[in-house]
Design a protein around this motif. Structure first.
Motif, short mmCIF file in Angstrom:
data_model
loop_
_atom_site.label_atom_id
_atom_site.label_comp_id
_atom_site.label_asym_id
_atom_site.label_seq_id
_atom_site.Cartn_x
_atom_site.Cartn_y
_atom_site.Cartn_z
N PRO A 122 0.83 -1.21 0.00
CA PRO A 122 0.00 0.00 0.00
C PRO A 122 0.87 1.26 0.00
O PRO A 122 1.96 1.28 0.59
CB PRO A 122 -0.79 -0.10 1.32
N VAL A 123 0.39 2.31 -0.67
CA VAL A 123 1.12 3.58 -0.73
C VAL A 123 1.41 4.11 0.68
O VAL A 123 2.52 4.57 0.96
CB VAL A 123 0.30 4.64 -1.53
N SER A 124 0.42 3.98 1.58
CA SER A 124 0.60 4.49 2.94
C SER A 124 1.80 3.81 3.63
O SER A 124 2.59 4.45 4.32
CB SER A 124 -0.66 4.28 3.78
N ILE A 166 6.62 12.94 0.13
CA ILE A 166 6.72 11.54 -0.33
C ILE A 166 5.44 11.16 -1.09
O ILE A 166 5.51 10.55 -2.17
CB ILE A 166 6.96 10.59 0.88
N GLU A 167 4.29 11.54 -0.54
CA GLU A 167 3.01 11.21 -1.20
C GLU A 167 2.94 11.82 -2.60
O GLU A 167 2.52 11.17 -3.56
CB GLU A 167 1.84 11.73 -0.35
N LEU A 168 3.41 13.06 -2.71
CA LEU A 168 3.38 13.75 -4.01
C LEU A 168 4.27 13.03 -5.02
O LEU A 168 3.91 12.88 -6.19
CB LEU A 168 3.87 15.20 -3.82
N LYS A 169 5.45 12.57 -4.57
CA LYS A 169 6.38 11.87 -5.46
C LYS A 169 5.74 10.58 -5.99
O LYS A 169 5.82 10.28 -7.19
CB LYS A 169 7.69 11.56 -4.72
N PHE A 170 5.05 9.82 -5.11
CA PHE A 170 4.39 8.58 -5.56
C PHE A 170 3.29 8.90 -6.59
O PHE A 170 3.14 8.20 -7.58
CB PHE A 170 3.81 7.81 -4.37
#
Length: 1002
Positions: free
Chosen positions: A171-173, A191-195
């Motif tokens: 999972p992304v989280s 980090i979330e933005l990069k994914f």
């Protein structure tokens, strides 16, 4: 068709974080300025050929086959202005050092000198070229292909551990938390933005990510280009540092001595995250980054984390960390007294605390600095607290400064309380009348001294009258609660003092200050004076030399002006430069002044005592606190500071808007004697996020290193007013050279988690007179007239004749040192290195040129000789011949220095000792010669100057000899390790060459 696009600067979204990215950038090409030997610059488009065997440029008058350089012919790639062309006077100011680079190529060691639009573009070309040069003929197929790297394998193994379901996706989280755990300080949103970006680019949206995407995100987020660039510089295979690479980095760049392969394995075992790397002895980019961020690589020299200074000198020879009204938590007037202020001050190593005693409402004394304070603290409670915490942070003596504002009966209670609570810790022994100086901190370990008034010797009563301290009454007067009027006709106010309290005072008896002459004649070593900030400031400006001289024997305490109703702080440096030991600070008020105080007292294990510079302690020495240039006998130094980047910088306090972008810049400040005070700032890093890149070099000249403090301040550039982000303050003597991270602190001096500045520090001796500067080879035409330090006439014939015998040895000492210095700088410049480089770097650089050549000229170092000659067999190119000539000059001047130093040193010390023999006779000689007033003052000043010059120049010569021997040791060491040395059995013993220097007796 030629690409016409040029990068004015590296695009923001393009992050050069791998060799592959560098080579891709070079394959696309960009515009660079080509510098000719006539100092003219031409814009050309430079590109790497598709086969990666040559770089070429267009347009050119040469045919296309000539307007190129073959990679295999490249000997070296230099960053900065490191060739005669780039150093030439006509060009040096037109572009910053970090935007220039040079390619040394061909059998004749020609140089192609280039200027880029930004440091990022330089990094990409230099990194890529060094990579291609290292691989030589075995050019890799293409960037990014081949077997997975050490790093990729490790990141994939981390992913596999997190893939609990073994489905190849997580999972992304979970991926975000994983990267956050591996890189503390990184924001979740980043980090979330990069994914999201990578998922969109690869057209794989969803709540899960695959291993390849995770690896890509990690590499893009967690690779710091400036550290990658550093790794490539030292790595022999451009992927990781092997044991020899790491050893070279630690010795050559970080200035560490005696590094072994075992030590390198220990570092790798501690910081390398991959199991394979730890087993094989490799340090890849992640381990290298972790190491550079660790406490093992701190900018603060670990030797200074413990008590490292001589603690056996008299108490008056130390600066003492002192608090003024430590119990106040807010401002001076409306602040509330609180017991926790004392705990905080003592915990920070404070060794002098002020207690103002007032009559308490219940018959026992209380402590507060303002009668209007909302609450007061019983004296008993404060003493209990001091007993408990006095020696938790430091074992050295604590001085309690009592200012008595209470009645005699309550004074008796206070005295009983002190005796009963502190017991054996109280120092009550009477001073030794035969001694001349106070005992040392070492002798007084674990003891508490009381500073206060004492009854006159003839007083037999249970109480008597003494002159009052000025401190404290101003406050009472302002609040309309003054109890006693000043006596008629002016004069000091008188107060009643009880015998019990008077008997507690031994080594710190408070006496009023009259003038320096009276003190010189009548003050006893155990008596001390307190000065208001205004009074001390006047002495510091009008008669600094007399204040310095006074503080050699007596303790002095400076307290803040009563006008500081906001409890702001004075600048402690204004008084430290005159030798004042106890500058009382409002510990509860953060800001620049408290930063200087806190930073300064870190340098001796934070024990609250710092030994003053020798020039301020010696009985006979010349020191002017307001000197505008270098001091006699103290070697001035140059601090070369490169501010590279910032990490995880917080937003300024109060900037609430989420979208607000921080645009930081760094201000580096030197605080010390007036000649050293300076400030330089970097440019503002625009739109940089939390991790700005500054890449800027700053330079400072330090005339009295022992009294200098370096402060980094990070500010947010705002058109309304620049806002404070963070700071860090460090004594100059505690700086470690090399690549270091600065642990940033808040305004209140608290650590900011994961917020750092990445810097490079180098310290060199100042060359020549005037302002410190680096002279290029082209700037040598107008030669500087050598400045010689000489003695001054005292006007007393017998004494002047003694000092005249030192004239020739002083010239010889200067010539010996300067000749070696000049030869060293010439040799370093020809090797393409800065004056801050060490000898090992020079030899390794020459060896690298020779190894990167098919038709390598045969140059060897004959290590069988004590002064190893560098010998060439057969014809050699012009540049190499110049290097050999410069090396020969350096070896010959070093030999002359080593062989002549002892004799010259002996003559200087002989003249100094002959001068000192007159010291005790001076008063008699002065009277005989009839010297008075200004003439007498001048004679004493000249005498002190001469003694200081002779001792200082002898010291400098001794250190120069030790450095010359160390350079020989480095030549042997480097010659053996890089393969150009022969007959290496006679390598000198490092222990013999690096013999400890015996200090010259004070």
């Amino acid at each position: 068709k030629k690409k016409t696009v040029s990068f004015s600067t590296m695009p923001n979204d393009r992050k050069i974080n791998s060799t592959a990215a560098c080579i891709s950038f070079m394959l696309e090409g960009c515009e660079l300025k080509k510098v000719r030997s006539n100092s003219r610059m031409y814009s050309r488009f430079f590109v790497l050929d598709a086969d990666m065997r040559s770089m070429r440029w267009e347009p050119s008058k040469k045919d296309s086959e000539k307007a190129k350089i073959e990679i295999k012919s490249v000997k070296e790639v230099r960053v900065g202005k490191k060739t005669p062309v780039l150093r030439s006077n006509g060009l040096s100011d037109q572009f910053p050092d970090e935007c220039a680079f040079s390619i040394i190529y061909g059998d004749n060691y020609e140089s192609l000198d280039l200027v880029a639009s930004s440091a990022d573009v330089v990094s990409a070309w230099v990194m890529g070229l060094r990579y291609l040069v290292s691989y030589g003929k075995h050019t890799p197929e293409a960037p990014g292909t081949g077997h997975p790297s050490l790093r990729t394998s490790w990141i994939s193994s981390v992913f596999d551990l997190a893939d609990l379901e073994k489905s190849g996706r997580i999972p992304v989280s979970r991926a975000v938390q994983l990267i956050k755990a591996l890189n503390p300080g990184m924001k979740t949103s980043t980090i979330e933005l990069k994914f999201k970006e990578l998922q969109k680019a690869s057209e794989r949206p969803g709540t899960e990510v695959a291993c390849d995407l995770f690896v890509e995100a990690y590499c893009e987020l967690c690779t710091r280009p400036e550290i990658f660039f550093l790794l490539v510089q030292f790595s022999s295979n451009k992927e990781y540092l092997g044991l020899k690479d790491l050893l070279m980095f630690l010795e050559v760049e970080q200035g560490m001595e005696g590094v072994t392969e075992e030590k390198c394995l220990e570092i790798i075992g501690k910081y390398e995250p991959s199991k394979e790397g730890r087993e094989k002895g490799y340090l890849a980019i992640d381990g290298f980054t972790r190491y550079l961020l660790s406490a093992d690589c701190s900018i603060f020299d670990p030797q200074h984390r413990k008590v490292c200074q001589d603690m056996a000198q008299p108490l008056s020879h130390y600066y003492i960390s002192s608090a003024h009204s430590a119990c106040l938590l807010e401002d001076n007037f409306w602040g509330r007294s609180d017991i926790s202020g004392y705990i905080s001050a003592l915990g920070l190593g404070c060794r002098s605390i002020e207690l103002v005693l007032w009559d308490g409402p219940e018959g026992e004394p209380v402590v507060y600095t303002s009668p209007s304070a909302a609450s007061c603290v019983p004296f008993r409670a404060v003493v209990g607290l001091i007993d408990q915490h006095a020696f938790t942070a430091s074992a050295y003596p604590l001085i309690l400064c009592l200012v008595v504002r209470c009645s005699a009966p309550q004074q008796r209670l206070a005295a009983q309380c002190l005796r009963k609570t502190l017991g054996e810790k109280l120092y009550l022994e009477p001073p030794n009348p035969t001694a001349s100086y106070l005992p040392s901190p070492e002798q007084l370990k674990g003891r508490i001294l009381i500073k206060g008034k004492k009854l006159p010797p003839g007083c037999e009563d249970s109480e008597g009258e003494v002159s009052d301290e000025e401190e404290g009454w101003e406050l009472a007067r302002r609040l309309g609660q003054e109890e006693r009027e000043a006596p008629e006709g002016g004069g000091p106010r008188r107060v009643r003092l009880s015998r019990e309290l008077s008997e507690l005072v031994s080594l710190c008896q408070a006496v009023p200050f009259q003038d320096f002459e009276s003190s010189r004649r009548g003050q006893r070593y155990w008596e001390m004076c307190s000065f208001s900030e205004v009074e001390a400031g006047r002495f510091a400006n009008e008669c600094p030399a007399e204040l310095v001289s006074y503080n050699k024997r007596f303790l002095s305490r400076v307290y803040p002006s009563p006008m500081r109703i906001d409890a702001s702080n004075m600048n402690p440096q204004d008084f430290w430069k005159c030798g004042c030991q106890m500058v009382a600070m409002n510990y509860q008020t953060p800001g620049l002044m408290m930063d200087l105080n806190a930073g300064w007292f870190r340098q001796n294990g934070a024990c609250g005592y710092v030994l003053r510079p020798a020039i301020m302690r010696e009985e006979v020495s010349y020191f002017s606190a307001n000197a505008k240039d270098s001091l006699p006998g103290v070697p001035a130094q140059l601090l070369h500071l490169k501010v590279i980047s910032g990490q995880n910088l917080p937003k300024p306090k109060g900037s609430g808007a989420k979208g607000e972008v921080v645009e930081p810049y760094v201000c580096a400040e030197i605080h010390g004697i007036p000649a050293d005070c300076a400030e330089h700032r970097t440019k503002t890093a625009l739109q940089s996020g939390d991790n700005p890149v500054f890449d800027e070099s700053l330079e400072f000249q330090i005339n009295l290193p022992e009294l200098a403090v370096l402060r980094f301040v990070v500010l947010d550039d705002d058109y309304i007013g620049d806002e404070f982000i963070a700071q860090y303050t460090i004594p100059f003597e505690c700086l470690q050279p090399g690549y270091r991270h600065v642990p940033l602190q808040s305004l209140a001096g608290e650590p900011l988690p994961h917020a750092t500045l990445f810097v490079h520090v180098a310290i060199t001796d100042r060359r020549g007179g005037g302002k410190g500067h680096r002279r290029g080879l082209a700037g040598r035409r107008g030669r500087r007239v050598r400045e010689y330090t000489s003695t001054k006439a005292t006007g007393i014939k017998a004494i002047d004749e003694v000092f005249r015998t030192a004239t020739q040895p002083l010239r010889e000492a200067t010539d010996l040192r300067e000749n070696v210095q000049n030869a060293l700088v010439s040799f370093k410049e020809l090797c393409g290195l800065t004056p801050a480089a060490n000898m090992k770097q020079c030899i390794l650089t020459v060896a690298t040129w020779l190894l990167h050549s098919d038709s390598a000229p045969s140059v060897t170092l004959n290590l069988a000789e004590k002064y190893p000659p560098m010998e060439a067999q057969g014809p050699i190119p012009d540049l190499l011949r110049k290097v050999l000539t410069a090396y020969e000059t350096m070896i010959q001047t070093s030999r002359t220095l080593i062989e002549s130093a002892d004799a010259v040193y002996g003559k200087l010390i002989q003249a100094q000792q002959a001068g000192m023999d007159f010291h005790k006779e001076l008063p008699r000689i002065e009277a005989k010669e009839g010297l008075r007033g200004r003439k007498l003052q001048k004679a004493l000043e000249s005498f002190a100057w001469n003694i200081t010059v002779l001792k200082g120049q002898a010291d400098l010569l001794k250190h120069a000899k030790a450095e010359a021997l160390d350079n020989l040791w480095q030549i042997h060491n480097a010659g053996q390790s890089c393969g150009i040395g022969r007959n290496g059995s006679a390598s000198p013993e490092p222990s013999r060459l690096r013999a400890p220097l015996e200090p010259i007796p004070e």
